[in-house]
Structure formats: structure tokens, C-alpha cells
Design a protein around this motif. Sequence first.
Motif, PDB file in Angstrom:
ATOM      1  N   LEU A  29       0.814  -1.206   0.000  1.00  0.00           N
ATOM      2  CA  LEU A  29       0.000   0.000   0.000  1.00  0.00           C
ATOM      3  C   LEU A  29       0.851   1.261   0.000  1.00  0.00           C
ATOM      4  O   LEU A  29       1.720   1.446   0.833  1.00  0.00           O
ATOM      5  N   ASP A  30       0.581   2.133  -0.959  1.00  0.00           N
ATOM      6  CA  ASP A  30       1.258   3.418  -1.061  1.00  0.00           C
ATOM      7  C   ASP A  30       0.274   4.510  -0.648  1.00  0.00           C
ATOM      8  O   ASP A  30      -0.818   4.625  -1.210  1.00  0.00           O
ATOM      9  N   ILE A  31       0.652   5.302   0.356  1.00  0.00           N
ATOM     10  CA  ILE A  31      -0.175   6.418   0.789  1.00  0.00           C
ATOM     11  C   ILE A  31       0.176   7.623  -0.078  1.00  0.00           C
ATOM     12  O   ILE A  31       1.253   8.185   0.027  1.00  0.00           O
ATOM     13  N   ILE A  32      -0.732   8.005  -0.948  1.00  0.00           N
ATOM     14  CA  ILE A  32      -0.469   9.090  -1.894  1.00  0.00           C
ATOM     15  C   ILE A  32      -0.608  10.451  -1.233  1.00  0.00           C
ATOM     16  O   ILE A  32       0.239  11.325  -1.373  1.00  0.00           O
ATOM     17  N   ASP A  33      -1.704  10.634  -0.496  1.00  0.00           N
ATOM     18  CA  ASP A  33      -1.959  11.945   0.098  1.00  0.00           C
ATOM     19  C   ASP A  33      -3.020  11.798   1.180  1.00  0.00           C
ATOM     20  O   ASP A  33      -3.802  10.848   1.185  1.00  0.00           O
ATOM     21  N   THR A  34      -3.038  12.747   2.104  1.00  0.00           N
ATOM     22  CA  THR A  34      -4.101  12.828   3.101  1.00  0.00           C
ATOM     23  C   THR A  34      -4.473  14.294   3.286  1.00  0.00           C
ATOM     24  O   THR A  34      -3.618  15.172   3.242  1.00  0.00           O
ATOM     25  N   LYS A  35      -5.746  14.522   3.453  1.00  0.00           N
ATOM     26  CA  LYS A  35      -6.253  15.849   3.770  1.00  0.00           C
ATOM     27  C   LYS A  35      -7.297  15.682   4.867  1.00  0.00           C
ATOM     28  O   LYS A  35      -8.385  15.154   4.623  1.00  0.00           O
ATOM     29  N   LEU A  36      -6.920  16.071   6.089  1.00  0.00           N
ATOM     30  CA  LEU A  36      -7.822  15.965   7.232  1.00  0.00           C
ATOM     31  C   LEU A  36      -8.274  14.514   7.409  1.00  0.00           C
ATOM     32  O   LEU A  36      -7.473  13.678   7.778  1.00  0.00           O
ATOM     33  N   SER A  37      -9.545  14.195   7.124  1.00  0.00           N
ATOM     34  CA  SER A  37     -10.011  12.823   7.335  1.00  0.00           C
ATOM     35  C   SER A  37     -10.161  12.044   6.032  1.00  0.00           C
ATOM     36  O   SER A  37     -10.818  11.003   5.993  1.00  0.00           O
ATOM     37  N   LEU A  38      -9.533  12.527   4.958  1.00  0.00           N
ATOM     38  CA  LEU A  38      -9.601  11.852   3.666  1.00  0.00           C
ATOM     39  C   LEU A  38      -8.217  11.357   3.267  1.00  0.00           C
ATOM     40  O   LEU A  38      -7.260  12.130   3.208  1.00  0.00           O
ATOM     41  N   GLY A  39      -8.122  10.056   3.009  1.00  0.00           N
ATOM     42  CA  GLY A  39      -6.852   9.469   2.597  1.00  0.00           C
ATOM     43  C   GLY A  39      -6.932   8.940   1.179  1.00  0.00           C
ATOM     44  O   GLY A  39      -7.974   8.444   0.741  1.00  0.00           O
ATOM     45  N   THR A  40      -5.812   9.051   0.456  1.00  0.00           N
ATOM     46  CA  THR A  40      -5.734   8.589  -0.925  1.00  0.00           C
ATOM     47  C   THR A  40      -4.628   7.551  -1.027  1.00  0.00           C
ATOM     48  O   THR A  40      -3.505   7.792  -0.570  1.00  0.00           O
ATOM     49  N   PHE A  41      -4.958   6.400  -1.648  1.00  0.00           N
ATOM     50  CA  PHE A  41      -4.038   5.268  -1.633  1.00  0.00           C
ATOM     51  C   PHE A  41      -3.978   4.577  -2.989  1.00  0.00           C
ATOM     52  O   PHE A  41      -4.836   4.754  -3.836  1.00  0.00           O
ATOM     53  N   LYS A  42      -2.931   3.775  -3.144  1.00  0.00           N
ATOM     54  CA  LYS A  42      -2.787   2.943  -4.334  1.00  0.00           C
ATOM     55  C   LYS A  42      -1.943   1.729  -3.963  1.00  0.00           C
ATOM     56  O   LYS A  42      -0.946   1.870  -3.242  1.00  0.00           O
ATOM     57  N   PHE A  43      -2.370   0.571  -4.450  1.00  0.00           N
ATOM     58  CA  PHE A  43      -1.572  -0.630  -4.244  1.00  0.00           C
ATOM     59  C   PHE A  43      -0.492  -0.702  -5.320  1.00  0.00           C
ATOM     60  O   PHE A  43      -0.752  -0.452  -6.494  1.00  0.00           O
ATOM     61  N   ILE A  44       0.719  -1.006  -4.898  1.00  0.00           N
ATOM     62  CA  ILE A  44       1.838  -1.157  -5.816  1.00  0.00           C
ATOM     63  C   ILE A  44       2.125  -2.643  -5.983  1.00  0.00           C
ATOM     64  O   ILE A  44       2.584  -3.304  -5.039  1.00  0.00           O
ATOM     65  N   TRP A  45       1.839  -3.144  -7.166  1.00  0.00           N
ATOM     66  CA  TRP A  45       2.028  -4.581  -7.423  1.00  0.00           C
ATOM     67  C   TRP A  45       3.333  -4.802  -8.160  1.00  0.00           C
ATOM     68  O   TRP A  45       3.645  -4.075  -9.112  1.00  0.00           O
ATOM     69  N   GLU A  46       4.074  -5.815  -7.743  1.00  0.00           N
ATOM     70  CA  GLU A  46       5.328  -6.140  -8.406  1.00  0.00           C
ATOM     71  C   GLU A  46       5.042  -6.698  -9.798  1.00  0.00           C
ATOM     72  O   GLU A  46       4.100  -7.453 -10.009  1.00  0.00           O
TER      73      GLU A  46
END
Length: 202
Positions: A179-196
Motif C-alpha cells: 500500500l502506497d499512501i499518496i496523500d491525506t487531507k484531514l479525514s480523507l486518505g488517498t491510496f494505491k496498491f503497488i504490485w510487483e
Amino acid sequence: MNDESLIQMHPQERMLLHNLVEGKYYLEIGSGYSTAWVANLCDKVDSVETREEWFRKVKTYTDEHCSNVTLYHFPPEECAYDDNGYETLISLGRGGSGYGTAEEFKSYIQSIKKLILKNDYDVIMIDGNVRNELVHLLKDIKFSGIFMVHDLSVDHKGRIDLSVDNKGNIYDFFDFPELDIIDTKLSLGTFKFIWETNNDDI
């Protein structure tokens, strides 16, 4: 949707969402006033709601004002209600978790899985029930797009705290090594899974 005050998001969260979904195919898990607002930004919006009354209210509005929104009503199982018809998932005094359990939302989770596998979503917003289970679902099916989770606990340094429901269950989906944490703003998180990448497949 011109009255952004009705949207239950901070302006910083709305800006983050705006930047990510513009021109994209967007799946929103948890319908609301934001559905019509985000439809003005996206190429296409699919939105999922559990409560029938709220689903009908949002659908009436989006049918009149949006041409690119499809709403789906995926209700919970009968076990999500007590003998008096109250939703145990939101009735904390009755032992509910606030977001429900996998047992209460078994068909709901499967229906969302079918939607994701059928459609090529660019961005998914998880702002409804069984959030932990849905993030695990995205991992299991190796979702390659961006996903967002609303109502997280984020401290002033941008670190995401694990969410704990009233039963003491830890929502530990941030421990995935992929799991890659792209960004967060207050109570909102943005993520992306990094697959090999398997070099044998190249």
C-alpha cells in the motif's frame, strides 16, 4: 449541486477529490450530496447506497440533474436489523460497530466486487459500510487504480491512525506492504496498491 455546504467534506478534502476525479470513471461507495457535485467533474459516476430511503432521495435528484450517474441499491442482510427493525450496525448501544460486519454485508460486498471486476474504474471512494473489508477486497482482486477512504483519523503530521470500532476491532488495512499512501487531507486518505511486475510476463 451548487450548494457545496451540503457536502459533508472539508473544502481541502473536496479539492483533493476534485483533482483526482476530474474526467475519470469514478465509483462512489456511499451516496450523498457529493454524488451530484462530483458528477460535474467526472466522465462517469457509479454510486452505491445501502439505505433504500436515502437511495431513492439521491436517485431522484441525480436523475433530474445528472446524465452520467448510475445509482445502485445494495441493502445489508436481514441480520443487520434487530427485531424492531433498527439497524444494529449504527446502533452502538446494541453492539453495532458503526460500519457493520462482513456477515451483515455479505451480498453487499459481493455486489461491489462484481461492479469493480466488470468496470474499469479509475478512482474508488470508500465512504460507506464495512470499509475495512472493502479495502481488503481491493487488495485481494489487485485493484490497480486509486482509492480513497473518508473519515480517517489523521494527525497534524499527516500520519494515519488506525481506526478502532466500539468492539475494539482494529482496522489495520494500512499495514499492507503493497500500500502506497499518496496523500491525506484531514479525514480523507488517498491510496494505491503497488504490485510487483512479473518479468516473465514482459
